[in-house]
Design an enzyme around this catalytic site. Structure first.
Site, PDB file in Angstrom:
ATOM      1  N   SER A  10       0.853  -1.190   0.000  1.00 49.92           N
ATOM      2  CA  SER A  10       0.000   0.000   0.000  1.00 49.92           C
ATOM      3  C   SER A  10       0.889   1.241   0.000  1.00 49.92           C
ATOM      4  CB  SER A  10      -0.862   0.000   1.271  1.00 49.92           C
ATOM      5  OG  SER A  10      -1.437   1.272   1.510  1.00 49.92           O
ATOM      6  N   TYR A  57      -1.708  -0.719  10.410  1.00 47.49           N
ATOM      7  CA  TYR A  57      -1.904  -1.079   8.999  1.00 47.49           C
ATOM      8  C   TYR A  57      -0.664  -0.717   8.182  1.00 47.49           C
ATOM      9  CZ  TYR A  57      -3.641  -1.030   4.252  1.00 47.49           C
ATOM     10  OH  TYR A  57      -3.768  -1.247   2.898  1.00 47.49           O
TER      11      TYR A  57
HETATM   12  C1  8X3 Z   1      -4.966   1.648   1.465  1.00 48.02           C
HETATM   13  C2  8X3 Z   1      -4.650   2.845   0.658  1.00 48.02           C
HETATM   14  O1  8X3 Z   1      -4.506   5.381   0.655  1.00 48.02           O
HETATM   15  O2  8X3 Z   1      -6.134   4.320   2.156  1.00 48.02           O
HETATM   16  O3  8X3 Z   1      -4.020   0.667   1.250  1.00 48.02           O
HETATM   17  O4  8X3 Z   1      -3.757   4.182   2.666  1.00 48.02           O
HETATM   18  S1  8X3 Z   1      -4.769   4.236   1.578  1.00 48.02           S
END
Ligand code: 8X3
Length: 248
Positions: free
Chosen positions: A135, A148
């Site tokens: 990500s 995350y």
């Molecule tokens: C998720 C993308 O831009 O919401 O992996 O972090 S973001």
């Protein structure tokens, strides 16, 4: 003989879109998920080139038996797409619950590493590839996303390190790092709050699961001597914010 891609988290979003893309291009697809009804629906749509596999990415002990039990025509695997992953609710760590954090780390990190390790002998046999879904959060931190982002930074660095381990085998490894894409990802992050998910993507033309599937297809269909190490992509409407400064 057609090639086979193994996709984790195939029942929604990027996983499902990638399965459709590869089936349409003559590949076989093994797709994992936890929801039988969704796997059955996808199997009915995609036909005999698709093999549904009930698997929870947190149940590492199940990986070995599940993989050795694959039908003969799905035993050889050319490409692993580590797509399954999720985010805990957006929350500063000092305010967060432990249980959703454990689930995220177990899925995004522990399960991904274990499954990759299980499949590497087959991928080496086929001089295949691994594509890991990281990500933009791996590189750009934001408030409420520490766990995350940490897992996705792991996925990115794991991908680069895996390239070193696989040096000379012919196996390609890529870290794909998308920004905002409208999928069930945000619905999970908001614990099913459709209005919050809609608000996040309102009037900004986010990327779609198909956009990411198209990118995965491009990476996979490059000539075998070309390895994309990492690939970061965002919707045109997304860019970076500045540093936060607390005064006083
Ligand atoms: C998720 C993308 O831009 O919401 O992996 O972090 S973001």
């Amino acid at each position: 003989m057609s090639q086979t891609i193994f996709i984790t988290g195939v029942t929604a979003g990027i996983g499902a879109a990638t399965a459709r893309k590869f089936i349409a291009n003559g590949w076989q697809v093994i797709g994992t998920g936890r929801r039988r009804d969704r796997l059955d629906t996808l199997a009915a749509e995609l036909g005999e080139g698709f093999h549904p596999l009930m698997l929870d990415m947190q149940s590492i002990a199940d990986f070995g038996p599940a993989l050795s039990g694959l039908p003969d025509q799905f035993q050889a695997i050319d490409l692993l797409l580590n797509n399954a992953g999720l985010a805990p609710p957006m929350s500063n760590l000092q305010d967060a619950e432990q249980e959703p954090i454990d689930t995220v780390i177990a899925t995004n990190v522990d399960g991904l590493v274990a499954l990759t390790r299980h499949l590497l002998p087959r991928l080496i046999d086929r001089k295949g590839g691994v594509i890991n879904l990281s990500s933009v959060a791996a590189t750009y931190p934001y408030r409420g996303g520490a766990v995350y982002a940490g897992t996705k930074a792991f996925v990115r660095q794991f991908s680069l390190g895996l390239r070193c381990d696989l040096h000379g085998t012919g196996v390609r490894v890529t870290s794909i790092e998308p920004g905002m894409a409208e999928t069930e990802f945000t619905l999970v992050r908001t614990q099913g709050d459709q209005a919050a998910s809609d608000a996040l993507y309102a009037d900004m033309n986010p990327m779609t699961a198909d956009d990411i599937a198209e990118t995965i297809w491009w990476v996979a269909s490059l000539p075998a001597h070309v390895n994309i190490n990492s690939l970061e992509l965002m919707p045109t409407s997304q860019s970076w914010a500045g540093f936060a400064v607390h005064r006083g």
